[in-house]
Design an enzyme around this catalytic site. Structure first.
Site, PDB file in Angstrom:
ATOM      1  N   GLY A 139       0.859  -1.323   0.146  1.00 16.62           N
ATOM      2  CA  GLY A 139       0.143  -0.023   0.099  1.00 16.62           C
ATOM      3  C   GLY A 139       1.040   1.286  -0.155  1.00 16.62           C
ATOM      4  O   GLY A 139       1.418   1.438  -1.209  1.00 16.62           O
ATOM      5  N   LYS A 210       3.125 -10.418  -4.051  1.00 17.25           N
ATOM      6  CA  LYS A 210       3.499  -9.322  -3.482  1.00 17.25           C
ATOM      7  C   LYS A 210       5.633  -9.469  -3.625  1.00 17.25           C
ATOM      8  O   LYS A 210       6.298  -8.474  -3.982  1.00 17.25           O
ATOM      9  CB  LYS A 210       2.876  -8.875  -2.851  1.00 17.25           C
ATOM     10  CG  LYS A 210       1.084  -7.698  -2.864  1.00 17.25           C
ATOM     11  CD  LYS A 210       0.966  -7.718  -1.649  1.00 17.25           C
ATOM     12  CE  LYS A 210      -0.099  -6.697  -1.308  1.00 17.25           C
ATOM     13  NZ  LYS A 210      -1.127  -6.799  -0.847  1.00 17.25           N
TER      14      LYS A 210
END
Ligand code: HSE
Length: 439
Positions: A139, A210
């Site tokens: 994020g 990720k």
């Protein structure tokens, strides 16, 4: 004209969902500060979404709205295109289309990059433009920038991260409020943390996407995301959380990448037990954190909001500013997308050959000898027991037996688990969790 700042750089947004609406809000509310930093304005010129009617609580005054992504991605008056639709099919077309039209592109789409990154980065290079993706991992935390540039003089040895906000939120809520798994997951969805398909969050897929990007950035590793072993949090129970607490440990879904002394890469995503006092154990709710160990810099830790509209949008906007600056200064491609001029295929080490401590929770029938039988199997497999915990269960027909092993080879543990599966003293699947102290 490179070197001559224009008055305005125009942005086209595709995907007006949780993150897209956050981007619109930041571009509006932070307009002055952004312009002051850049020396020119960012203007949201066009926006595409299948639903441009629904009110997202942000003003779209002066923005050309359309349902057709090509009217944004290919528009001559757009300089920077934002792909925020998610998924990998249409998103890939959008990014390739926009890059092909010479646009700079920002995406938050880790699945897209983990699966098609090589193709998309090559397309950006061929067009002498750029593809930025800070928001795709952890994020708002600028950990991709840190790995790409801040730590580029170092040799990274290991990284360990909590990179899925949804699963961290679910685990934290289950642990602190004792809430049921399904309820916590529903709340994470309502808060805008979860993927469109939340099974990606809880089954380790999102973390693996990720991790694939982090491995590229940290080690220059080119690794198909499908090769990363992964396991999710679906089988973690409140009982495991309680026993972990009694052992001074906490359960976290971790993404780990480590270069072994023989040069092989250890990469995995799975729920693990970590010391309660460790920094990563303090990372609660939808927060993310990535701990990095450099050969020269030592340990560094990056922590912040890993999901949610505005934190993710803030990372997107910083990418937009970066790309706008690169366009204006004519410095596109100054740093390769993953920070390495060339990625190398790395050999993944065989997890069975790795050493580790394990938490084992057996479910045994309440009868004499169950503990001795299980311990006997472990002993015959050469596995040494470090701790035993068997809570009293008055009147229950089954009883949990929790064993913590000393460091053992995973292959030996697998043999032992296969043997215990056949024991009639046991009446349910055994929970096996790795204990990770080296974080
Ligand atoms: N679904 C993701 C998460 C969003 O929960 O972390 C951020 O990538």
């Amino acid at each position: 004209v490179p070197g001559v700042a224009p008055e305005v750089v125009r942005v086209g947004l595709i995907g007006f969902g949780t993150v897209g609406s956050g981007v619109v809000r930041i571009l509006r509310e932070n307009r002055e500060s952004i312009a002051q930093r850049l020396g020119f304005r960012l203007e949201l010129a066009r926006l595409a979404d299948l639903d441009v009617e629904r009110d997202r609580g942000v003003s779209l005054e002066g923005v050309a709205l359309t349902r057709e992504w090509r009217e944004v991605a290919l528009a001559p008056d757009v300089d920077v295109v934002l792909e925020l639709v998610g998924g990998t099919h249409v998103a890939r077309e959008i990014v390739l289309g926009a890059l092909g039209a010479g646009k700079a592109v920002v995406t938050a789409n880790k699945a897209l990059l983990a699966e098609h990154g090589a193709e998309l980065f090559a397309a950006a290079r061929a067009q002498r433009t750029e593809l930025a993706f800070e928001a795709s991992v952890a994020g708002t935390i600028p950990v991709l920038r840190a790995l790409r540039e801040g730590l580029c003089g170092d040799r990274i040895e290991a990284l360990c991260g909590i990179v899925n906000g949804t699963s961290n939120y679910v685990l934290s809520e289950m642990e602190s409020a004792g809430e049921p798994y399904e309820l916590c997951l529903k709340r994470a969805q309502a808060l805008g943390y979860a993927e469109a398909d939340p099974s990606f969050d809880v089954d380790g897929t999102d973390s693996a996407h990720k991790l694939a990007l982090l491995l590229g950035l940290a080690f220059g590793a080119q690794l198909p995301v499908a090769d990363i072993p992964r396991r999710g949090i679906e089988q973690v129970t409140p009982l495991d959380m309680e026993y972990a607490r009694q052992l001074g440990l906490r359960i976290k879904l971790l993404a780990v990448g480590r270069v072994r002394p023989d040069g092989a890469l250890e990469a995995r995503v799975e729920p693990m037990l970590i010391p309660e006092a460790s920094a990563l154990a303090q990372v609660r709710g939808a927060l993310n954190a990535v701990a990095v160990r450099g050969a020269f810099s030592g340990p560094t830790l990056y922590c912040g909001a890993g999901a949610g509209s505005l934190p993710t949008a803030a990372a997107v906007v910083s990418d937009v500013m970066d790309l706008a600056r690169a366009r204006v200064s004519g410095s596109c491609g100054r740093v390769p997308p993953l920070g390495w001029s060339r990625l190398s295929p790395m050999r993944l080490c065989d997890p069975a050959q790795l050493q580790g401590e394990f938490y084992l929770r057996f479910t045994a029938r309440e009868r004499p000898g169950a503990l001795a039988t299980v311990a006997g199997v472990l002993a015959r497999c050469g596995i040494s027991i470090a701790a035993v915990y068997q809570p009293e269960r008055h009147g229950a027909r089954s009883v949990p037996i929790v064993l913590v092993t000393h460091s053992t080879q995973e292959s030996a543990l697998r043999v032992a688990m296969a043997q215990t599966e056949r024991l009639e003293e046991l009446c349910a699947r055994t929970q096996v969790l790795r204990i990770e102290r080296e974080i």
